[in-house]
Design an enzyme around this catalytic site. Structure first.
Site, mmCIF file in Angstrom:
data_model
loop_
_atom_site.group_PDB
_atom_site.id
_atom_site.type_symbol
_atom_site.label_atom_id
_atom_site.label_comp_id
_atom_site.label_asym_id
_atom_site.label_seq_id
_atom_site.Cartn_x
_atom_site.Cartn_y
_atom_site.Cartn_z
ATOM 1 C CG LEU A 92 -26.884 84.114 7.683
ATOM 2 C CD1 LEU A 92 -26.954 82.821 6.767
ATOM 3 C CD2 LEU A 92 -25.123 84.695 8.261
ATOM 4 N N GLY A 93 -28.915 87.634 5.291
ATOM 5 C CA GLY A 93 -29.057 88.910 4.112
ATOM 6 C C GLY A 93 -30.486 88.951 3.708
ATOM 7 C CG MET A 153 -38.123 85.851 -3.142
ATOM 8 S SD MET A 153 -39.611 84.742 -4.351
ATOM 9 C CE MET A 153 -38.800 83.392 -4.387
ATOM 10 C CB VAL A 208 -30.695 84.008 4.356
ATOM 11 C CG1 VAL A 208 -30.101 82.882 4.262
ATOM 12 C CG2 VAL A 208 -31.014 83.886 2.319
ATOM 13 C CE LYS A 266 -33.919 82.864 -0.971
ATOM 14 N NZ LYS A 266 -33.558 81.820 -2.447
ATOM 15 C CG ASP A 317 -30.161 85.212 -10.986
ATOM 16 O OD1 ASP A 317 -29.588 86.477 -11.852
ATOM 17 O OD2 ASP A 317 -30.809 85.453 -9.827
#
Length: 736
Positions: free
Chosen positions: A23-24, A28, A31, A46, A144
Site C-alpha cells: 500500500l505504501g 521506517m 504497509v 505494517k 505526529d
C-alpha cells in the site's frame, strides 16, 4: 517508475496473515494490504523496513507504537489486531481502511481550486478531536498529527493512525525533535520532552488552517527554517488568504495556533465545539476572542527589530576608597614588547614553549643527577601527570586540584538589571555557491573607521538571490542582560564537506549529530559584562576555578579591560567590544556565573552554519574588498576589533554576530584530532581531558587568515593560557 508491488514479501505469510500488495511506505516501515486466512478478512500489515530491522532503537519504537494502539479502542482510531515476529521480522496486523487519506483529499481540492465544505470539515475535526481526547485520557500523546495520518474511509468516517511517535505516560523521551515541521507545536520544536496534549491540538489547528485556506501557515526551504517559524512567527490571518471567512472562524483557528499551550483550547471537545459554533452560529462567537488571540500571539512573537548591544552592565556597589592594584600574575612577563601568537587550526600547529623548555631542562638534570627515583615518586607515588610537571615548570607550583567543571563560588552574585526586551531578530541567510579557494595568508591592511566597501567576489563565487528573512526567538538572560537565540533540537551533518579543499584532517570525517535545544548568546561577551563579573570576585588572578582568568590592560596594550583603582571598568568607549585575552577557565567561570556553560563544538557549529554545512556563517561566498579586507569580518589588527553587535552582514543563519572573526571563541570540548571518528551521534561533549590540557577554539579572530574563518575549522590551546592569545574570547549557552 518503480512498481511498488515488486516486493519480496508479497505473497509471503506472517503467521495467519498473507501479504497481498504494497500500500505504501514511510520513514521506517512498509504497509501491505493483507488477508487474515483464518477469519477471512482484509487487514493492513505494517512491517519494519529491511534497512532498520537490525536497529534496536527502531524496533523499540515499533513496539512502542504497538503498545500505544493496543490501549486504544475508539471508533475513529485504527485498531490493532496483533503484534508479532516471524524469523526476525516484526509486524503489526491492523484494521484495513479502504479509501484515502486527508492529504490526498486536500491536494485534490487545491488542484480544483475548491474549498472543503465547512460542515464536512467540522465533522472531521469533531472525529479527530474525539480520538485525541480519548488517547490523551489514556496517557498517550500522538506527536505526529497531520493529514497523511488521518484516513478517510469509504464509509465517510475518518480514522487516526500511525502512533509511531506516540509518547506513553510511563515512557521517557530523550528530548529529540519529533514530528512533521509543518504541524509541530512550538514547544515540541524545541524538544519532544515538552509535549502536552495541547501540542496535538496545535497540529489540529494547522489542519484546520489548511482545510479552510488550502495552505499551511508556515513554509520554508528546510525543516529547521519551518520549525523556527513555528516557534517565533505569527501565522498569517486566514482572512488574508480567504477574505470570505468569518471573523469568528478566524478567531477559532488562531486560538488553536497560539504559541503557548495554555492559550489554546483545553481539550479537543472545546476546539471541535468552537469550530461548529463558528460555522453554524458565528454571531454567538465573541469577536473579542480574536483580539485576545492576537494579544497572546503578540506577547510571544514580538516585533522583528534588532536588539541593542549588551549594556555596560554595572557591578555591585563598591567602596569608594582607593585600593591597591592587583599584582600581575606570576606567569606574566612585564614589558613593552608584546609577542602575539595566533592559534593555528592545524593539528601540527607550532605552539609557544609554554614551559616545555623548562621541562626538558628539569628532565636533563634528573638524568644527570641520577635521581630517577624522584621521577618515580612524582608520577607514581604522588599520581601526577606530565601536564602537572609542565604547569610546575611554568608557574613554580602544582596546578590547583579544581576540575574543569568546578562550580564558581563568588562571595557575592549581584543581579544586573536587564534593559533589553525579548525580540525576534530577522536574519538574512546569504546563500552562494563557491569552490573553496585559498586566500593568501598575508597581513590585512587596517581599514578606515568608515570604509566604503566595493565587494569583489572570488572568481569561483556566484551569489544567488537572498531568501526572505527568517525570524528567531531572542530571550534576555537576567544576570548580564545578554540576548540569547533559542535553537531547537536538530540533527545535522557536522564536519567539513568533501569539496572543502581547505579542510584539515581534524575536521573530518563528516558525521551526523543530534543536539538538544539550547539558547546561545547573540553576541560575544563584552568587556563591560566581564568587568561586572570580575567586580563580584574582586580579582582575576587564580580566581576562575583556581586559575587566572585573563590578561588586562594592566599587563598588555591588547586589552580594553582596565582598573580605575575602585573597580574593573572598560576603556572609555570600548565597553561593547568583545572581552579578549581570556583563558578557557576564565570563559568557563563566567558562563557558570550567568547560569550557563560554554557551548559544545556541535552546538557552536550548528549555530554558525544553521545545520547546512556552509563554509562561512554568511554562506559559501567569501568577498574580499579592493583593499584586501573581508567586509563580513573587517579583520586586521587589534585596532580593527569591532563592537559585538556590529557587521550584521556576517551574521549566521540564526542572526548570531561574529561567529567568524573578531575573537576566537572557546568551546566546552577538549581537543582530540581524531574525535570525529569516534564521536557519539547524540549531544557529543568531546573527549575527557584535564584542567591543563588543550581545549578547542572556533571561528577565528581579528588576525586570522581566511581559511581559519571557516565554520568547521578547529584550533586549540591549553586551558590555563591567557597571555599569548589576545584574539580569544567566548560566548555562552543556557538550556531553555
Amino acid at each position: 517508475m518503480t512498481n511498488l508491488n515488486q516486493d519480496p514479501l508479497i505473497g509471503q505469510q506472517l503467521d495467519e496473515y498473507e501479504l497481498v500488495s504494497l500500500l505504501g511506505y514511510g520513514g521506517m516501515a512498509r504497509v501491505y494490504r493483507g488477508r487474515d486466512i483464518r477469519l477471512k478478512r482484509e487487514v493492513a500489515i505494517k512491517v519494519i523496513d529491511a534497512v532498520y530491522r537490525a536497529d534496536e532503537a527502531y524496533r523499540a519504537r515499533f513496539e512502542r507504537e504497538a503498545q500505544a494502539i493496543a490501549q486504544l479502542e475508539h471508533p475513529h482510531i485504527v485498531r490493532l489486531y496483533r503484534y508479532g515476529e516471524v524469523s526476525g521480522l516484526f509486524y503489526m496486523a491492523m484494521q484495513y481502511i479502504p479509501g484515502r487519506d486527508l492529504f490526498s483529499y486536500l491536494a485534490e481540492l487545491k488542484a480544483q481550486e475548491e474549498w472543503m465544505p465547512a460542515l464536512e470539515a467540522a465533522r472531521f475535526v469533531r472525529e479527530l478531536c474525539g480520538a485525541l481526547d480519548y488517547a490523551h485520557s489514556k496517557g498517550i500523546i500522538h506527536r505526529d498529527v497531520k493529514p497523511s495520518n488521518i484516513l478517510l474511509g469509504e464509509d465517510g468516517r475518518s480514522y487516526l493512525t500511525d502512533f509511531g511517535l506516540a509518547l506513553l505516560a510511563d515512557s521517557e523521551t530523550k528530548g529529540d525533535i519529533f514530528g512533521s515541521p509543518h504541524y509541530v507545536a512550538p514547544e515540541q520544536a524545541i524538544s519532544s520532552a515538552n509535549v502536552v496534549p495541547q501540542s496535538d491540538l496545535y497540529a489540529v489547528g494547522v489542519v484546520l488552517y489548511e482545510m479552510f485556506t488550502g495552505q499551511r501557515p508556515f513554509e520554508g526551504a528546510a525543516p529547521l527554517e519551518i520549525a523556527m517559524k513555528q516557534m517565533g512567527e505569527l501565522p498569517p490571518s486566514p482572512q488574508e488568504i480567504r477574505p470570505d471567512l468569518s471573523p469568528a472562524l478566524t478567531a477559532v483557528i488562531l486560538k488553536a495556533l497560539a504559541k503557548e499551550p495554555g492559550d489554546r483550547y483545553g481539550n479537543g471537545n472545546l476546539l471541535a465545539t468552537a469550530v461548529e459554533q463558528a460555522i453554524e452560529q458565528p454571531e454567538e462567537v465573541a469577536i473579542a476572542e480574536l483580539d485576545t488571540v492576537n494579544d497572546d500571539l503578540d506577547s510571544v512573537a514580538v516585533p522583528l527589530v534588532k536588539p541593542p548591544p549588551p549594556p555596560a552592565a554595572a557591578g555591585p556597589p563598591l567602596s569608594t576608597a582607593p585600593r591597591d592594584l592587583p599584582p600581575p600574575p606570576a606567569a606574566v612577563a612585564m614589558g613593552q614588547a608584546q609577542h602575539v601568537v595566533v592559534p593555528t587550526p592545524k593539528q601540527e600547529k607550532v605552539k609557544t614553549n609554554n614551559g616545555r623548555s623548562c621541562l626538558y631542562f628539569l628532565l636533563f638534570l634528573l638524568v644527570i643527577g641520577g635521581v630517577a627515583g624522584a621521577a618515580g615518586w612524582f608520577f607514581v607515588w604522588e599520581g601526577h601527570s606530565p601536564n602537572d610537571l609542565i604547569y610546575l615548570a611554568q608557574n613554580g607550583s602544582l596546578p590547583p586540584t579544581a576540575t574543569a567543571t568546578a562550580t564558581l563560588a563568588p562571595t557575592e552574585t549581584p543581579t544586573i538589571e536587564p534593559t533589553l526586551t525579548a525580540t525576534a531578530v530577522p536574519t538574512e541567510v546569504i546563500v552562494a555557491t563557491a569552490t573553496a579557494t585559498a586566500v593568501p595568508n598575508t597581513p590585512l591592511p587596517s581599514p578606515t573607521p568608515s570604509p566604503t566597501n566595493t565587494p569583489t567576489p572570488l572568481p569561483t563565487a556566484t551569489a544567488t538571490s537572498t531568501p526572505s528573512p527568517t525570524p528567531t526567538i531572542v530571550l534576555t538572560r537576567e544576570q548580564d542582560a545578554m540576548p540569547q537565540v533559542v535553537i531547537p533540537a536538530t540533527t545535522f551533518m557536522m564536519g567539513a564537506r568533501d569539496e572543502d579543499e581547505l579542510a584539515e584532517a581534524d575536521e573530518r570525517s563528516r558525521h551526523e549529530v543530534t543536539v538538544d535545544a539550547f539558547a546561545i548568546d547573540l553576541f560575544e561577551v563584552s568587556v563591560a559584562q566581564y568587568a561586572a563579573f570580575l567586580n563580584t570576585l574582586g580579582d582575576y588572578v587564580s580566581v576562575c576555578n583556581g586559575f587566572t582568568c585573563l590578561s588586562t590592560n594592566f599587563e598588555t596594550r591588547l586589552s580594553y579591560l582596565t582598573d580605575n583603582t575602585v573597580e574593573y571598568v572598560a576603556v572609555e568607549g570600548r565597553g561593547d567590544y568583545p572581552i579578549n585575552n581570556v583563558s578557557w577557565h576564565g570563559a568557563n567561570a563566567y558562563c557558570q556565573w550567568v547560569g550557563g556553560r560554554l557551548p559544545t563544538e556541535a552546538e557552536w557549529e550548528l549555530a554558525a552554519t544553521g545545520g547546512n554545512g556552509r563554509f562561512y556563517p554568511w554562506g559559501d561566498e567569501l568577498v574580499i574588498d579592493n583593499d584586501g579586507t573581508i567586509p563580513a569580518v573587517f579583520a586586521g589588527t587589534f585596532d580593527n576589533l569591532q563592537p559585538v553587535d556590529s557587521l550584521p552582514e556576517g551574521a549566521s543563519p540564526f542572526g548570531l554576530h561574529h561567529m567568524a572573526g573578531n575573537v576566537w571563541e572557546w568551546v566546552a570540548d577538549g581537543y582530540d584530532p581524531i574525535y570525529y571518528d569516534r564521536s557519539p551521534d547524540e549531544n557529543p561533549t568531546g573527549p575527557e581531558v584535564g584542567v591543563t590540557d588543550d581545549y578547542v577554539m572556533r571561528g577565528g579572530g581579528y588576525d586570522s587568515p581566511a581559511e581559519a574563518l571557516r565554520t568547521t575549522n578547529r584550533a586549540s590551546e591549553r586551558a590555563p593560557e591567557f597571555r599569548e592569545i589576545p584574539s580569544t574570547g567566548f560566548r555562552c549557552v543556557t538550556i531553555p
